[in-house]
Design a protein around this motif. Sequence first.
Motif, PDB file in Angstrom:
ATOM      1  N   VAL A 221       0.851  -1.208   0.000  1.00 47.01           N
ATOM      2  CA  VAL A 221       0.000   0.000   0.000  1.00 47.01           C
ATOM      3  C   VAL A 221       0.882   1.250   0.000  1.00 47.01           C
ATOM      4  CG1 VAL A 221      -1.689   1.357   1.317  1.00 47.01           C
ATOM      5  CG2 VAL A 221      -1.997  -1.114   1.063  1.00 47.01           C
ATOM      6  N   ASN A 222       1.944   1.239   0.787  1.00 47.27           N
ATOM      7  CA  ASN A 222       2.826   2.405   0.796  1.00 47.27           C
ATOM      8  C   ASN A 222       3.520   2.597  -0.544  1.00 47.27           C
ATOM      9  OD1 ASN A 222       2.256   3.422   3.324  1.00 47.27           O
ATOM     10  ND2 ASN A 222       3.740   2.098   4.339  1.00 47.27           N
ATOM     11  N   ALA A 223       3.778   1.493  -1.249  1.00 49.85           N
ATOM     12  CA  ALA A 223       4.415   1.607  -2.569  1.00 49.85           C
ATOM     13  C   ALA A 223       3.502   2.338  -3.551  1.00 49.85           C
ATOM     14  CB  ALA A 223       4.775   0.216  -3.096  1.00 49.85           C
ATOM     15  N   ALA A 224       2.175   2.243  -3.312  1.00 48.46           N
ATOM     16  CA  ALA A 224       1.223   2.914  -4.212  1.00 48.46           C
ATOM     17  C   ALA A 224       1.448   4.426  -4.239  1.00 48.46           C
ATOM     18  CB  ALA A 224      -0.210   2.603  -3.789  1.00 48.46           C
ATOM     19  N   PHE A 235       4.650  -4.894  -8.688  1.00 47.18           N
ATOM     20  CA  PHE A 235       5.213  -5.074  -7.341  1.00 47.18           C
ATOM     21  C   PHE A 235       4.252  -5.890  -6.469  1.00 47.18           C
ATOM     22  CE2 PHE A 235       5.892  -3.247  -2.991  1.00 47.18           C
ATOM     23  CZ  PHE A 235       7.209  -3.618  -2.815  1.00 47.18           C
ATOM     24  N   GLU A 236       2.980  -5.516  -6.534  1.00 46.88           N
ATOM     25  CA  GLU A 236       1.957  -6.209  -5.748  1.00 46.88           C
ATOM     26  C   GLU A 236       1.880  -7.688  -6.136  1.00 46.88           C
ATOM     27  OE1 GLU A 236      -2.577  -4.929  -5.064  1.00 46.88           O
ATOM     28  OE2 GLU A 236      -2.274  -5.934  -6.977  1.00 46.88           O
ATOM     29  N   ARG A 237       1.863  -7.949  -7.443  1.00 48.46           N
ATOM     30  CA  ARG A 237       1.717  -9.335  -7.911  1.00 48.46           C
ATOM     31  C   ARG A 237       2.913 -10.185  -7.491  1.00 48.46           C
ATOM     32  NH1 ARG A 237       0.404  -8.143 -12.811  1.00 48.46           N
ATOM     33  NH2 ARG A 237       2.427  -8.559 -13.727  1.00 48.46           N
ATOM     34  N   ARG A 238       4.120  -9.590  -7.593  1.00 47.70           N
ATOM     35  CA  ARG A 238       5.321 -10.340  -7.187  1.00 47.70           C
ATOM     36  C   ARG A 238       5.281 -10.666  -5.691  1.00 47.70           C
ATOM     37  NH1 ARG A 238       5.719 -12.209 -11.698  1.00 47.70           N
ATOM     38  NH2 ARG A 238       6.872 -11.096 -13.313  1.00 47.70           N
ATOM     39  N   MET A 239       4.809  -9.697  -4.901  1.00 45.35           N
ATOM     40  CA  MET A 239       4.706  -9.955  -3.458  1.00 45.35           C
ATOM     41  C   MET A 239       3.678 -11.056  -3.204  1.00 45.35           C
ATOM     42  SD  MET A 239       5.104  -6.572  -1.296  1.00 45.35           S
ATOM     43  CE  MET A 239       6.736  -6.519  -0.649  1.00 45.35           C
ATOM     44  N   PHE A 240       2.577 -10.966  -3.929  1.00 44.14           N
ATOM     45  CA  PHE A 240       1.526 -11.987  -3.806  1.00 44.14           C
ATOM     46  C   PHE A 240       2.106 -13.370  -4.099  1.00 44.14           C
ATOM     47  CE2 PHE A 240      -1.923 -14.403  -5.955  1.00 44.14           C
ATOM     48  CZ  PHE A 240      -2.812 -14.493  -4.893  1.00 44.14           C
ATOM     49  N   HIS A 241       2.861 -13.465  -5.224  1.00 44.17           N
ATOM     50  CA  HIS A 241       3.486 -14.758  -5.567  1.00 44.17           C
ATOM     51  C   HIS A 241       4.367 -15.256  -4.425  1.00 44.17           C
ATOM     52  CE1 HIS A 241       3.242 -13.596 -10.117  1.00 44.17           C
ATOM     53  NE2 HIS A 241       2.090 -14.029  -9.644  1.00 44.17           N
ATOM     54  N   SER A 242       5.143 -14.332  -3.850  1.00 41.59           N
ATOM     55  CA  SER A 242       6.139 -14.748  -2.856  1.00 41.59           C
ATOM     56  C   SER A 242       5.476 -15.325  -1.605  1.00 41.59           C
ATOM     57  CB  SER A 242       7.058 -13.582  -2.489  1.00 41.59           C
ATOM     58  OG  SER A 242       6.351 -12.634  -1.709  1.00 41.59           O
ATOM     59  N   LEU A 243       4.239 -14.926  -1.336  1.00 40.14           N
ATOM     60  CA  LEU A 243       3.577 -15.434  -0.128  1.00 40.14           C
ATOM     61  C   LEU A 243       3.273 -16.934  -0.214  1.00 40.14           C
ATOM     62  CD1 LEU A 243       1.439 -12.322   0.687  1.00 40.14           C
ATOM     63  CD2 LEU A 243       3.105 -13.374   2.205  1.00 40.14           C
ATOM     64  N   PHE A 244       3.337 -17.479  -1.430  1.00 37.00           N
ATOM     65  CA  PHE A 244       3.130 -18.926  -1.564  1.00 37.00           C
ATOM     66  C   PHE A 244       4.320 -19.724  -1.045  1.00 37.00           C
ATOM     67  CE2 PHE A 244      -0.220 -17.109  -3.891  1.00 37.00           C
ATOM     68  CZ  PHE A 244      -1.255 -18.020  -3.840  1.00 37.00           C
ATOM     69  N   ALA A 245       5.372 -18.999  -0.656  1.00 37.33           N
ATOM     70  CA  ALA A 245       6.514 -19.667  -0.006  1.00 37.33           C
ATOM     71  C   ALA A 245       6.349 -19.688   1.513  1.00 37.33           C
ATOM     72  CB  ALA A 245       7.805 -18.943  -0.370  1.00 37.33           C
ATOM     73  N   THR A 246       5.236 -19.153   2.030  1.00 31.21           N
ATOM     74  CA  THR A 246       5.099 -19.092   3.494  1.00 31.21           C
ATOM     75  C   THR A 246       4.227 -20.229   4.023  1.00 31.21           C
ATOM     76  OG1 THR A 246       3.132 -17.650   3.442  1.00 31.21           O
ATOM     77  CG2 THR A 246       5.285 -16.563   3.481  1.00 31.21           C
TER      78      THR A 246
END
Length: 267
Positions: A221-224, A235-246
């Motif tokens: 949200v701050n990046a917006a 940026f949002e989509r890449r972060m979303f993808h990365s959460l599948f590693a959690t």
Amino acid sequence: KENYDHILVERCFPENSDVVGGGVGVITLHRPKALNALCDALFEDLIHAARVLDEDDDIGCIVITGSGKAFAAGADISEMSKREFANAYKTNMFSQWADITKMSKPIIAAVNGFALGGGCELAMMCDIILAGSKAQFGQPEINLGVIPGAGGTQRLVRAIGKSKAMEMVLTGNRINAQEAMDAGLVSRVIDSELLLEEAVKMGYGIAEKGGVAVRMCKEAVNAAEEMTLSEGLRFERRMFHSLFATRDQKEGMSAFLEKRKPNFTNE
Ligand code: CO8
């Protein structure tokens, strides 16, 4: 350091809860004789406490609030009045304030009473502003022969638009809680007696989510505010993808399918 001169720090935990990292750290600005004016020592305390809470695994969200009739009545005018240009410039006066925006956990500003000048700017550095019914927001620097110096001409414009922001910084006039709500500066107006309780409750609600996803929400949200739409979406989509590693993603989705409450571990 847990004993501060100008702030109070409390760690609150929900009753009968074993949520990992489910606590809320409450920082109360406490310099009542000067309406919590943000002298250098107070800000040093504030940044230190925020950092400690940001690194504390038991805490998932931070609340900053005021005391008495003020959130904060601005930078300390008597301290500031002695400054000269060369010294202010060379020491980059007040640049350390921005450290508040570097915390990774969400910060809720619970504003009851005056949030003026640097006080309003501090609230805007936080992630959510809740206004108590007695809150008053303003950028009165113009009355002191200066201009806002910590976001009052920048974050305020993004929050409430140019014309309203221009009116506030040029006239120095204050707006009340309802006006701040109508303008989009705050997300809610809450009865002043209940403000802190509601802020902490909101903090608990955030702290019980997965801590990695919470931090990523804040970052995205701050990046917006900084990025173009296409950069931000990527940026949002890449972060979303990365959460599948959690682990929390596995847990959150399994819990939904198994019709039970997720047990997030912030990993
Ligand atoms: N600094 C120092 N002392 C203050 C401040 C302040 N900002 N605000 C209030 N006080 C003190 C008063 O001097 C008074 O002290 P004393 O009792 O010793 O006389 C005490 O607090 C109580 O204040 P009042 O008697 O004035 O209380 P009232 O209820 O009558 O009035 C107001 C409340 C309207 C809030 C009034 O105090 C006021 O106008 N305060 C100043 C508000 C202001 O101008 N704030 C902006 C300051 S400039 C700033 O914030 C710039 C930030 C720049 C950041 C830059 C980063 C790079």
